[in-house]
Design a protein around this motif. Structure first.
Motif, PDB file in Angstrom:
ATOM      1  N   LEU A  20       0.820  -1.218   0.000  1.00 16.06           N
ATOM      2  CA  LEU A  20       0.000   0.000   0.000  1.00 16.06           C
ATOM      3  C   LEU A  20       0.862   1.281   0.000  1.00 16.06           C
ATOM      4  N   TYR A  23       1.770   1.939  -3.475  1.00 11.57           N
ATOM      5  CA  TYR A  23       0.587   2.380  -4.219  1.00 11.57           C
ATOM      6  C   TYR A  23       0.219   3.829  -3.858  1.00 11.57           C
ATOM      7  N   LYS A  28      -0.370   5.265  -7.455  1.00  5.33           N
ATOM      8  CA  LYS A  28      -1.686   5.921  -7.578  1.00  5.33           C
ATOM      9  C   LYS A  28      -1.508   7.362  -8.107  1.00  5.33           C
ATOM     10  N   GLN A  68       0.454  -5.280 -11.941  1.00  5.35           N
ATOM     11  CA  GLN A  68      -0.042  -4.372 -10.887  1.00  5.35           C
ATOM     12  C   GLN A  68       0.019  -2.910 -11.348  1.00  5.35           C
ATOM     13  N   CYS A  72      -3.283  -0.725 -11.526  1.00  2.74           N
ATOM     14  CA  CYS A  72      -3.394   0.485 -10.689  1.00  2.74           C
ATOM     15  C   CYS A  72      -3.652   1.731 -11.529  1.00  2.74           C
ATOM     16  N   LEU A 212      -0.824  -5.245  -2.084  1.00  2.00           N
ATOM     17  CA  LEU A 212      -1.953  -4.920  -2.973  1.00  2.00           C
ATOM     18  C   LEU A 212      -2.751  -6.164  -3.346  1.00  2.00           C
ATOM     19  N   HIS A 284     -11.286  -0.314  -2.012  1.00  2.27           N
ATOM     20  CA  HIS A 284     -10.393   0.341  -2.969  1.00  2.27           C
ATOM     21  C   HIS A 284      -9.511  -0.674  -3.704  1.00  2.27           C
ATOM     22  N   LEU A 285      -9.017  -1.666  -2.971  1.00  3.25           N
ATOM     23  CA  LEU A 285      -8.033  -2.580  -3.578  1.00  3.25           C
ATOM     24  C   LEU A 285      -8.652  -3.754  -4.339  1.00  3.25           C
ATOM     25  N   ARG A 289      -7.020  -5.860  -7.482  1.00  2.00           N
ATOM     26  CA  ARG A 289      -6.605  -7.263  -7.382  1.00  2.00           C
ATOM     27  C   ARG A 289      -7.261  -8.094  -8.503  1.00  2.00           C
TER      28      ARG A 289
END
Ligand code: TYM
Length: 338
Positions: A20, A23, A28, A68, A72, A212, A284-285, A289
């Motif tokens: 996280l 991210y 992000k 990922q 993202c 994540l 959010h995740l 995923r």
């Protein structure tokens, strides 16, 4: 002719899984830059071998890191994503830059000191000391204008600026001196088990790290067992690093200010607050995923992204490297028969 958009370059190591902190502190925010900049996003596998690792895992993690990135929000149609070892020039430039970098400056790098602490010098690879020079080469090879990084990488970026200026002074102006790109939030996500330390892939205690790709039940378990502080208030304050960290995390995944959240949780207990943080993080995740898992089934798309990213990155890298070699006084390379 239309003006070239400024160049952004940034990277992450495929050491283990992204968490996280990577991210919120990095990826992000990168996704918001795609329309306004020429973006290069690297997966730095050469950096990942500076500490002990398992080759088969590195190969797998490199591909998962790519999936990922895309999941993202790094849309490959709007940016270049490349694997560092696919582009010739990173280590070549690092060698030239390393010859200009004082040893003492490398020995003073906080990350080097942290990773070398308590180890015999005989058991530390020279690559760990050289790590920031390779990072400088990543940035300067693309002549990046701006480099978005979390707080933990600021010192390495300062060193990159010094090295760029030194090269320009020693030879002639060649590199732009890159600027840090400041993000609004998420610069430092802390471990859930020790909120005075940053959340880190190399943390021996995985329960402090939200990966994540952790499934919802694991995310919830880790958040519910996060270390909190004495007292009962839900407020962001220096003497409450655990609650402050959870507030920052919730604020980043819900796009609400910490102050706003503090008001919502006045008079409520830690358990209610943690449940809300877990709900928000999971919501959010979860799409990330799912998207990542779907992409991992589609190797053709992933390979195509890497192919295109590498060719584009290589073109830009070639331009810089030939300029640097000429300035350094190397003879022109003969044309070799294949
Ligand atoms: P790495 O792989 O450790 O982390 C990737 C990005 O995530 C940020 N980050 C965090 N942000 C907030 N809270 C945290 N707990 C946290 N942990 C990590 C990092 O600041 C980074 O932006 N040396 C770099 C990789 C690198 C690089 C580069 C970066 C190699 N070459 C060139 C930029 C430009 C690293 O180890 O990042």
């Amino acid at each position: 002719m239309a003006k070239e958009k400024p160049v952004i370059l940034t990277c992450a190591q495929p050491t283990g899984q992204l968490h996280l902190g990577n991210y919120l502190g990095a990826i992000k925010n990168w996704a918001a830059l795609l329309d306004d900049y020429q973006c290069y996003f690297g997966i730095v596998d050469l950096h990942a071998i500076t500490t002990p690792y398992v080759p088969a895992e590195l190969r797998k993690n490199t591909l998962t890191c790519l999936a990922q990135y895309i999941a993202c929000g790094l849309d490959p149609a709007k940016c270049r994503i490349f694997v560092q070892s696919h582009v010739i020039g990173h280590t070549e430039l690092a060698w030239v830059l390393g010859c200009l970098t004082p040893m003492g400056q490398l020995q003073r790098m906080t990350q080097f000191k942290d990773k070398a602490r308590g180890k015999e010098s005989g058991s530390i690879g020279a690559g760990l000391l050289y790590y920031p020079v390779l990072m400088a080469a990543d940035i300067l090879l693309y002549n990046a204008d701006l480099v978005p990084v979390g707080d933990d990488q600021k010192q390495h970026l300062e060193l990159t600026r010094d090295i760029a200026a030194k090269f320009n002074n020693t030879y002639s102006p060649t590199f732009k001196v890159p600027e840090p790109y400041k993000h609004g939030s998420g610069g430092r996500v802390m471990s859930l088990q020790d909120p005075t330390k940053k959340m880190s892939k190399s943390d021996a205690n995985e329960s402090g790290v939200l990966f994540l790709l952790d499934p919802p039940n694991i995310l919830r378990k880790k958040i519910m067992s996060a270390v909190t502080d004495t007292g009962k208030e839900i407020v962001a304050r220096e003497d409450k690093p655990g609650i402050s960290n959870l507030l920052d995390i919730m604020s980043a995944v819900t796009d609400r200010s910490a102050g706003d959240l503090e008001k919502e949780f006045v008079g409520q207990g830690y358990a209610t607050f943690k449940t809300a943080v877990a709900d928000a993080v999971i919501a959010h995740l979860e799409p990330i995923r799912e998207k990542c898992n779907a992409l991992m089934e589609d190797k053709e798309t992933l390979n195509k992204v890497l192919q295109e990213g590498a060719s584009d990155a290589q073109r830009r890298a070639n331009r810089t490297l030939s300029k640097v070699y000429r300035k350094a006084g190397f003879m022109e390379r003969p044309t070799l028969e294949r």
